[in-house]
Structures are given as structure tokens and as C-alpha cells.
Design a protein around this motif. Structure first.
Motif, PDB file in Angstrom:
ATOM      1  N   CYS A 236       0.851  -1.206   0.000  1.00 21.61           N
ATOM      2  CA  CYS A 236       0.000   0.000   0.000  1.00 21.61           C
ATOM      3  C   CYS A 236       0.881   1.249   0.000  1.00 21.61           C
ATOM      4  CB  CYS A 236      -0.916   0.021   1.224  1.00 21.61           C
ATOM      5  SG  CYS A 236      -2.210  -1.221   1.158  1.00 21.61           S
ATOM      6  N   SER A 240       1.091   3.754  -3.337  1.00 20.99           N
ATOM      7  CA  SER A 240       0.605   5.131  -3.205  1.00 20.99           C
ATOM      8  C   SER A 240       1.666   6.137  -3.659  1.00 20.99           C
ATOM      9  CB  SER A 240       0.152   5.426  -1.776  1.00 20.99           C
ATOM     10  OG  SER A 240       1.251   5.360  -0.903  1.00 20.99           O
ATOM     11  N   SER A 246      -5.091   6.449  -3.359  1.00 19.36           N
ATOM     12  CA  SER A 246      -4.392   5.644  -2.364  1.00 19.36           C
ATOM     13  C   SER A 246      -5.179   4.401  -1.955  1.00 19.36           C
ATOM     14  CB  SER A 246      -4.053   6.499  -1.146  1.00 19.36           C
ATOM     15  OG  SER A 246      -5.243   6.924  -0.539  1.00 19.36           O
ATOM     16  N   SER A 247      -6.369   4.188  -2.523  1.00 20.50           N
ATOM     17  CA  SER A 247      -7.124   2.984  -2.232  1.00 20.50           C
ATOM     18  C   SER A 247      -6.622   1.867  -3.141  1.00 20.50           C
ATOM     19  CB  SER A 247      -8.606   3.254  -2.518  1.00 20.50           C
ATOM     20  OG  SER A 247      -9.399   2.555  -1.615  1.00 20.50           O
ATOM     21  N   VAL A 248      -6.355   0.670  -2.558  1.00 22.52           N
ATOM     22  CA  VAL A 248      -5.703  -0.391  -3.313  1.00 22.52           C
ATOM     23  C   VAL A 248      -6.534  -1.672  -3.270  1.00 22.52           C
ATOM     24  CG1 VAL A 248      -3.577  -1.759  -3.508  1.00 22.52           C
ATOM     25  CG2 VAL A 248      -3.455   0.580  -2.652  1.00 22.52           C
ATOM     26  N   THR A 274      -7.842   2.380   2.829  1.00 18.19           N
ATOM     27  CA  THR A 274      -6.505   2.143   2.258  1.00 18.19           C
ATOM     28  C   THR A 274      -6.536   0.890   1.386  1.00 18.19           C
ATOM     29  OG1 THR A 274      -5.537   3.072   4.269  1.00 18.19           O
ATOM     30  CG2 THR A 274      -4.057   1.891   2.796  1.00 18.19           C
ATOM     31  N   ILE A 275      -7.108  -0.191   1.931  1.00 16.34           N
ATOM     32  CA  ILE A 275      -7.362  -1.374   1.108  1.00 16.34           C
ATOM     33  C   ILE A 275      -8.846  -1.356   0.758  1.00 16.34           C
ATOM     34  CG2 ILE A 275      -7.414  -3.898   1.041  1.00 16.34           C
ATOM     35  CD1 ILE A 275      -4.982  -3.910   2.896  1.00 16.34           C
TER      36      ILE A 275
END
Ligand SMILES: *Cc1c(COP(=O)(O)O)cnc(C)c1O
Length: 465
Positions: A236, A240, A246-248, A274-275
Motif C-alpha cells: 500500500c 501510493s 491511495s485505495s488499493v 486504504t485497502i
């Protein structure tokens, strides 16, 4: 941090006890009482850390019974054994990020957890002035990674049973060419299931288990899950810096549900969003895909595929997720696991919406695996191993424009050269650690699939505490 059992019948224990216990004594699996949350600022401050330093930041939040300097040393030694810049490099091909987890001594992702577990065991045994006899059965990959995690360690003996001539020649040699005095390979005239059944019976012999202090290395050990959380966090951070959003998303080739469960923990730890999505990818053994898509968790017969480390039906880490799905209700978890043990199936369709918030899933056929390896090579000149190809195919199905997609590459293609050759017409380059391996001296005991004889052999070689 305290650890509890998914079945609720043990009193809380610390991290080191949880590692030594492996399976909880009430038959459940151990989980941390809470999952630590990482704030946005802390997360951002980890951007420039090395793999080992990041591993310390992530893992130390779950560990409060090992002194800091000792824990740092254990981590540093575990990841020194990796032959790649920063342990788990990410490469970019087309619109996918490939997270290479195969740069450890046995070229599969299990090294990441088993190097660490071997060093933790050694540390705890020195501390307690004790010894451990590790026993396990393998269909190929886990055995060699466990042997490399334990070799040369003074207080550990390791006994690994594999089915004679039913693992690939390279896999066999990766195990049997390790000549350290504390490593014992046993080839049985029989199948992997025969080996597994013998190991189970030996563990159920409580007197024997206690006398020789037997330990297990299968993926139910919490330390293995914990070590795997690190590379989700690292990817992550890495992604980024390459992509603005930034969302993975992650695509995870899945068998025993250990690796993807680590992703689930990472998702809960990291700042919200984030995820975004965890994609569970199975081969023709699709029990977990049916679970995610329909809430149907029911056993089928194991099918042999080109991704053998995922030829699994009952996933040993599934119970950990079930516990969260049932809002930490340990009585209900126990009931359902007992029902599953009895009937081979449980119906969780009532939880469908909740499951779909946590995962999406796809089952990938043998034909698609070959096609994916071939197409990826044609387009990017990059060779996927069959396990990784299962994940890549599922990733392609769910890829959303603008959301970075990380595919976990769980094995080096050279470990599965025959399948790769079938797909692309040539075999992959052989990494240095495999060059000449088939000619190296080896040591292995060939035995009947007889519990009594194997137990006698172990008793003869094993130390006692
Ligand atoms: C073990 C393994 C998997 C599956 O991981 P789980 O944690 O069991 O879901 C996938 N690929 C490879 C190469 C493996 O060795």
C-alpha cells in the motif's frame, strides 16, 4: 496483546504462548483480542522504512512479551535470508502491480512466515531452556520452507513426511538436500493424505506429544499470519507513491485462507479505505469461491491442478474469519465448526451481504491458467507461475479503472517449469539456488505409510525436553 481462542474455552494468553500453542487447546484458532488501528499520520511516516523496520512497526503492535531489541534482531535475521532488494519487490506490468513474494530460500511465499517462525521458536526455546520436535506432512512447498526455517537450529528437530515420488523432483530435492543433523525427511509409500493422517494421529497421542514436545508448523500458527500482514502494508505504501489514488485492491491466490486472512487483518489495521477490496482467487477447488459468492461452505472432492499448493478443500484458517463474521460469537463458531466436521458443509447464505463487503471471489479453470500465463508472457515478457496466474486472472476480472491492483506472486515460475513450458513453449530461467539441485547429495528415509513405524523412527531421533 492478549490472544483468545475462536472457540472461547481458554483463558487469554500472550503472544509467545500463542506461538508455542499453535492450535488452541480447545480446538479453536488463536486471535488477538483487538486489532490495533494505524492512524493516517503514523501510516504516512512509514513510507521510507526498510522491510525489516516496517515489519517491526507492524508486528510489534501485536507483541508485548519479547523485549524490543530481541524482537528487532529476530526480524532482521529472518529477512536477511532474502535475495531481493527490500525482500518483497513490486514490479509493474500493464495496469497490474505484481508483488513478488518468492525471493526467499525455497522460492515460495511461505518463506516469509517460516523464516520468522523458525527464529521465534529458536528464541523462545533458548529462553525456556527447552527443545521442540516439529512434525509435518507436505504435498511439496510447505515442507521445504519449514525445513529451511528450522535447519541448523540447536534446539529444534524437524521431521517432514512427503509422499514418495508424488512431489516434483525439484520439490523433493529442495527438502532432501538439506543435510543438517536436525533435519529428517521421510518419504512414505502412499499419498499426501496418508501422511497427513499419520501426523494427525501422532499429535492425538497426547502422551507421546508431551513426552517429545511436538510442535506443528502448519498455517494455523498466528505468527505465520502476522508475518504476512507486513507485505500488504508495504505494498500500500509502495503503490501510493506510484499512483495518486491511495485505495488499493489485492488479488490473492488462495488455498488454506492464511494469506488472504493476513490481508483482512491489514485492511482492518490501516486507515479506512486504504485497502478497498480483497479478491479471493481459487483454482478448480472452489469451496472458498462458493462461500464468498453464495455463502455455501461445503466440501467437494480434491481436484489435482497445476497449482498444487491450492489443491485444498477445508481451509485451515477459515475459522478465524468465521469468528469475525459471527461478530466474535465463540459459541456459535464452535457449533458451526462442529457441524462442518460432521456434515462437511455449513450454510452461511444468511451472512451473504457481510461476506461480500469483505471479499469478492473468482474460481479459475485449468484452461484459464495456461491461457493467462501465455497471454501475460506475450504481452509483458514476464513469466507467471500457475498459482500467481490464478490470482492474475481473477484480478483482470475485477480490475477497476483508477484503482491500483496488486497481484500476489506466490511462487517462482521455475518451481513449476513443466506447466510454464506448456503455456509459453520454453522453460523459465533457473535461479541460482536450483542450479544443479537434482545432482546434489541427499538424505531421506523411505518408509511404509505405517504410523507405528514412523512414530518409532521419530522417537529414536527426537530429543526430549
Ligand atoms: C501455500 C500457497 C498458496 C496458498 O496460500 P494460503 O495461505 O494457503 O491460502 C498459494 N500459492 C503458493 C505458491 C503456495 O505455496
Amino acid at each position: 496483546m492478549q490472544y483468545l481462542s475462536t472457540r472461547g474455552k481458554i483463558s487469554p494468553i500472550g503472544f509467545t504462548q500463542a506461538v508455542l500453542m499453535g492450535l488452541a487447546e480447545d480446538g479453536g484458532l488463536l486471535l488477538p483480542r483487538t486489532i490495533p488501528r494505524i492512524g493516517t499520520d503514523t501510516f504516512a511516516s512509514w513510507q521510507k522504512l526498510s522491510y525489516a523496520d516496517l515489519a517491526f512497526e507492524v508486528m510489534s503492535r501485536f507483541v508485548d512479551d519479547i523485549p524490543v531489541s530481541d524482537f528487532k534482531d529476530i526480524i532482521n535475521r529472518s529477512y536477511d535470508a532474502f535475495n531481493a532488494p527490500d525482500v518483497t519487490p513490486v514490479v509493474h506490468h500493464g495496469d497490474l502491480h505484481i508483488l513478488e513474494l518468492f525471493h526467499g530460500p525455497t522460492l515460495a511465499f511461505k518463506d516469509i512466515a517460516l523464516q520468522f517462525l523458525g527464529n521465534i521458536f529458536e528464541y523462545l526455546l533458548n529462553r525456556d531452556n527447552s527443545i521442540l520436535n516439529i512434525i509435518g506432512a507436505t504435498s511439496g512447498d510447505t515442507g521445504s520452507a519449514a525445513i529451511y526455517g528450522a535447519r541448523g537450529k540447536a534446539r529444534i528437530n524437524i521431521f517432514i513426511i512427503h509422499p514418495h515420488q508424488r512431489v516434483s523432483p525439484v520439490q523433493e530435492k529442495q527438502m532432501t538436500t538439506v543435510l543438517d543433523d536436525n533435519v529428517f525427511n521421510i518419504a512414505i509409500r502412499g499419498s499426501f493424505d496418508d501422511g497427513q493422517a499419520i501426523v494427525k494421529k501422532i499429535f492425538n497421542d497426547i502422551e507421546f506429544k508431551t513426552k517429545y514436545r511436538l510442535g506443528a508448523i502448519n498455517s494455523i500458527n498466528w505468527a505465520r499470519v502476522l508475518a504476512q500482514v507486513v507485505y500488504y502494508v508495504k505494498s500500500c505504501l509502495h503503490v501510493s507513491t506510484h499512483e495518486k489514488d491511495s485505495s488499493v485492491d489485492f488479488a490473492i491466490p488462495t488455498g488454506n485462507f492464511g494469506d488472504i486472512f493476513a490481508g483482512f487483518i491489514a485492511k482492518k489495521m490501516l486507515p479506512p479505505g486504504t485497502i478497498r477490496q480483497l479478491i479471493l482467487a481459487t483454482n478448480d477447488n472452489d469451496i472458498l469461491t462458493r462461500f464468498v459468492t453464495k455463502g455455501d461452505y461445503s466440501l467437494a472432492k480434491v481436484k489435482i491442478t497445476s497449482s498444487p499448493s491450492m489443491d485444498i478443500q477445508a481451509a485451515s484458517n477459515f475459522e478465524r474469519y468465521l469468528y469475525y463474521l459471527l461478530d466474535s460469537d465463540s459459541s456459535r463458531t464452535r457449533e458451526l465448526m462442529e457441524e462442518f466436521a460432521k456434515n462437511g458443509k455449513i450454510d452461511l447464505s444468511g451472512h451473504h451481504d457481510h461476506i461480500r463487503r469483505d471479499f469478492v471471489a473468482a474460481a479459475v479453470s485449468e484452461h484459464e491458467v495456461i491461457e493467462t500465463i501465455a497471454a501475460f508472457f506475450k504481452e509483458h515478457e514476464y513469466i507467471l507461475d500457475p498459482h500467481t496466474a490464478v490470482g492474475v486472472k481473477a484480478a483482470q476480472k475485477y480490475k477497476k479503472i483508477g484503482v491500483p491492483m496488486v497481484c500476489l506472486a506466490t511462487a517462482h515460475p521455475a518451481k513449476f517449469g513443466a506447466v510454464v513450458e506448456q503455456a509459453i513453449g520454453k522453460s523459465p530461467d533457473i535461479p541460482a539456488s536450483l542450479v544443479g539441485i537434482l545432482e546434489k547429495p541427499s538424505r531421506c528415509e523411505l518408509m511404509d505409510a505405517d504410523k507405528g513405524k514412523i512414530q518409532t523412527f521419530i522417537a529414536d531421533k527426537a530429543g526430549t525436553p
